[in-house]
Design an enzyme around this catalytic site. Structure first.
Site, mmCIF file in Angstrom:
data_model
loop_
_atom_site.group_PDB
_atom_site.id
_atom_site.type_symbol
_atom_site.label_atom_id
_atom_site.label_comp_id
_atom_site.label_asym_id
_atom_site.label_seq_id
_atom_site.Cartn_x
_atom_site.Cartn_y
_atom_site.Cartn_z
ATOM 1 N N SER A 184 0.824 -1.270 -0.072
ATOM 2 C CA SER A 184 -0.031 0.153 0.012
ATOM 3 C C SER A 184 0.912 1.442 -0.063
ATOM 4 O O SER A 184 1.959 1.145 0.729
ATOM 5 C CB SER A 184 -0.922 0.009 1.229
ATOM 6 O OG SER A 184 -1.555 1.211 1.320
ATOM 7 N N TYR A 197 -2.154 -1.369 10.117
ATOM 8 C CA TYR A 197 -2.120 -1.621 8.687
ATOM 9 C C TYR A 197 -1.114 -1.235 7.821
ATOM 10 O O TYR A 197 -0.155 -2.012 7.118
ATOM 11 C CB TYR A 197 -3.429 -0.903 8.139
ATOM 12 C CG TYR A 197 -3.563 -1.155 6.586
ATOM 13 C CD1 TYR A 197 -4.266 -2.201 6.333
ATOM 14 C CD2 TYR A 197 -3.379 -0.228 5.609
ATOM 15 C CE1 TYR A 197 -4.080 -2.573 4.706
ATOM 16 C CE2 TYR A 197 -3.520 -0.490 4.314
ATOM 17 C CZ TYR A 197 -3.803 -1.552 4.062
ATOM 18 O OH TYR A 197 -4.049 -1.837 2.459
#
Length: 308
Positions: A184, A197
């Site tokens: 990401s 995350y």
């Protein structure tokens, strides 16, 4: 002293000129990183995609099938996987193998390994991932924090590692293969309220880059792709200049598979990464910005009618 400063200035100018040249290659991937039509099928007969029931994973499965590969799709929803399999078969004529598995669990990987045992796997896309919470919050405010820590690490960290362990030996013996690990853009810089995350995605990046260094000379390409916004359930199906449609993002990212051990998958996301790294952290970490982002995402989730 004057000569020293002149030499330093020359070095700095050359350094940034080289960086600009390297970045400019992203604008013309077909020129700088040509991918032959037979590239993917030359790696092997089958592609394996995790988290393939929707979003980015689903699109990787479709586009790799369009490139001529049979595909194995893995997720925990039988109904969604069957729909994807039917769509791929009807539109491409390629074989689709469905594996239903909850990749947050510890006891699924032996079965997956057995299912893949006799397949000539040329491409692995480690796409599956999860957010601790749709609404970003501080670490200690995460709901059911103890269980969430275990689940996020199992899904985002362990699954990618285990799937590489399963697929790499055969690729090594054949001296060819492609592994795409989806990280990401949020791993590019520390982002408060996305701590768990972001940290899990940093692991994806570092392991991918280390594995590429280890296996590059054995004919295997291992690349981490780090998108920012893609219009999926995880982003509440937002659409804007940076949040790209899954089909557009995947098509773009596949053009960069020979571009190095890390890409952002698209020019827009590469520019986004550069922009964020230029912003002083005091601004990025300002309460007004963080809580404004939190409110914005809460509104988008409500608009998309996503159950939390």
């Amino acid at each position: 002293m004057e000569s020293f400063f002149v030499a330093t200035g020359v070095v700095v100018v050359v350094y940034y000129a080289v960086k600009l040249l390297l970045f400019s290659r992203m604008l013309l991937p077909k020129l700088w990183f040509p991918v032959p039509k037979s590239f993917f099928t030359s790696m092997g007969e089958w592609a394996v995609v995790t988290g393939a029931s929707q979003g980015i994973g689903k699109e990787y499965a479709f586009q790799l099938a369009q490139q001529g590969m049979n595909v194995v799709i893995i997720s925990r929803s039988r109904a969604d996987l069957d729909l994807v399999a039917k769509g791929i078969s009807q539109s491409t004529g390629k074989n689709v193998k469905v594996i239903v598995a909850d990749l947050t669990k510890d006891d699924v990987f032996e079965e997956i390994e057995e299912e893949l045992k006799y397949l000539n796997i040329g491409v692995l896309v480690n796409n599956v991932g999860m957010l601790p919470s749709f609404i970003p919050v501080q670490f200690l405010d995460t709901a059911e924090l103890e269980q969430t820590i275990t689940t996020v690490i199992s899904c985002n960290v362990k699954t990618m590692t285990k799937m590489c362990k399963i697929v790499l030996p055969n690729m090594e013996s054949r001296q060819k293969g492609l592994i795409i690990n989806v990280s990401s853009g949020i791993a590019t810089i520390p982002v408060p309220m996305f701590s768990l995350y972001a940290a899990s995605k940093v692991y994806v990046e570092r392991l991918s880059q280390c594995l590429q260094a280890e296996y590059k000379d054995k004919g295997i390409i291992i690349q981490v792709v780090s998108p920012f916004g893609v219009s999926t359930r995880m982003s509440a199906y937002s659409k804007n200049l940076v949040t790209l449609a899954p089909e557009y993002f995947v098509k773009s990212s596949l053009q960069y598979v020979t571009a190095g051990d890390k890409t952002y998958g698209s020019v827009r996301h590469a520019l986004m990464a550069w922009f964020l790294q230029c912003i002083p952290k005091k601004i990025l970490y300002a309460d007004a910005l963080l809580y404004g982002l939190q409110d914005f995402i809460r509104e988008k989730v409500a608009e998309a009618n996503i159950k939390l």
